[in-house]
Design a protein around this motif. Structure first.
Motif, mmCIF file in Angstrom:
data_model
loop_
_atom_site.group_PDB
_atom_site.id
_atom_site.type_symbol
_atom_site.label_atom_id
_atom_site.label_comp_id
_atom_site.label_asym_id
_atom_site.label_seq_id
_atom_site.Cartn_x
_atom_site.Cartn_y
_atom_site.Cartn_z
ATOM 1 N N SER A 46 43.313 63.986 61.342
ATOM 2 C CA SER A 46 43.868 64.640 60.776
ATOM 3 C C SER A 46 42.962 65.965 60.371
ATOM 4 O O SER A 46 44.056 67.226 60.179
ATOM 5 C CB SER A 46 44.309 63.407 59.495
ATOM 6 O OG SER A 46 45.462 62.431 59.636
ATOM 7 N N GLY A 83 42.879 67.718 55.908
ATOM 8 C CA GLY A 83 42.997 66.049 56.344
ATOM 9 C C GLY A 83 42.846 65.248 55.870
ATOM 10 O O GLY A 83 42.960 63.862 56.147
ATOM 11 N N GLY A 139 46.798 63.314 65.121
ATOM 12 C CA GLY A 139 46.548 63.817 63.556
ATOM 13 C C GLY A 139 47.920 64.362 62.973
ATOM 14 O O GLY A 139 47.742 63.565 61.703
ATOM 15 N N ILE A 144 48.991 61.759 59.251
ATOM 16 C CA ILE A 144 49.415 62.371 57.920
ATOM 17 C C ILE A 144 50.869 61.805 57.713
ATOM 18 O O ILE A 144 50.810 61.337 56.646
ATOM 19 C CB ILE A 144 49.033 64.017 58.563
ATOM 20 C CG1 ILE A 144 47.865 64.116 58.209
ATOM 21 C CG2 ILE A 144 49.895 64.399 57.065
ATOM 22 C CD1 ILE A 144 47.475 65.835 59.355
#
Length: 272
Positions: free
Chosen positions: A49, A66, A259, A263
């Protein structure tokens, strides 16, 4: 232009887990000094993330954004500072090997100013290393505007003493891995190995790192730098461009998509 060695091309992919595995060890080390122990899935999700948010921020400095999606409370401040310190270690490893590459490469690229470029790079490196190794130990002055942030910084300094050497040698190892990936990609398209080619890769990363970027993790900046520098060694300019773009896709494009999935899933679970 064709791939002449699929062995080298495939080896680039095999080095991808090692590349991000080392970054995972750095992130795990930051969590450990803050006495945070999480399951492997969360560790990996927070890392990738961070790749996604880093790729859309200048010089990929926003990778902590992230990562922080998976943590709550005051500990976020320590993790943000730890991530920035880790980024600085990665930056310094690039400067270190870049300065070394100038010693090999300056006769080709800097026929007149080679020694000056070497001296300037060494000075920048010396200042950066001094700053990196002094941060955990220098006493912060008591200033009113710091207030609560002063305690945050002092706490980070204590933790950073356990991170100084691990982050630096892991960053250096990771640098060698992704530089070797670039070298292998060039060799996959038929370029023969030489120390000058390796020095050119090191110097390309040095220049692209020093040039500010806004989004997409140095996309086009490294390609432009590579054209200017590696064209002294590589005859076919398309080899440089395609190798750099493919490496970006493998090392950053694919991980950032992974990622992004983490998220969106995290946001969905929070809003459910």
């Amino acid at each position: 232009m064709n791939i002449e060695s699929f062995y080298f091309f495939i080896l680039v992919f095999f080095l991808l887990p090692l590349n991000w595995g080392i970054e995972l060890l750095k992130w795990q080390r930051i969590l450990k000094v803050n006495k945070i122990y999480i399951v492997s899935n969360t560790l990996i999700q927070s890392l990738f993330s961070g790749v996604t948010t880093g790729i859309i921020t200048p010089n990929r400095i926003g990778n902590f954004i992230g990562r922080m999606l998976f943590f709550k409370g005051k500990i976020r401040g320590q993790l943000i500072l730890g991530t920035l310190y880790s980024n600085f270690a990665q930056f310094l490893s690039t400067i270190t090997f870049g300065a070394i590459s100038i010693i090999w490469f300056h006769e080709v690229l800097f026929s007149t100013y080679g020694e000056l470029a070497t001296y300037i790079s060494c000075i920048i490196l010396l200042i950066g290393l001094t700053f990196y190794f002094v941060i955990p130990y220098v006493s912060l002055p008591s200033l009113k505007f710091l207030n609560k942030k002063e305690n945050l910084l002092k706490h980070f300094q204590v933790n950073a003493r356990q991170l100084v050497f691990p982050l630096f040698y892991l960053s250096s190892l990771r640098y060698l891995i992704f530089s070797f990936q670039f070298l292998l990609m060039l060799m996959a398209f038929g370029e023969p190995f030489s120390l000058l080619l390796l020095a050119g890769v090191f110097f390309t990363y040095l220049v692209s790192t020093l040039i500010p970027s806004f989004v997409f993790g140095k996309l086009l900046i490294r390609e432009t730098s590579g054209l200017v520098i590696l064209s002294f060694v590589v005859e076919n300019e398309m080899v440089i461009i395609v190798s750099s773009l493919l490496l970006w896709l493998i090392n950053l494009g694919i991980p950032s998509l992974i990622g992004m999935f983490f998220i969106f899933r995290k946001k969905f679970l929070l809003n459910a």
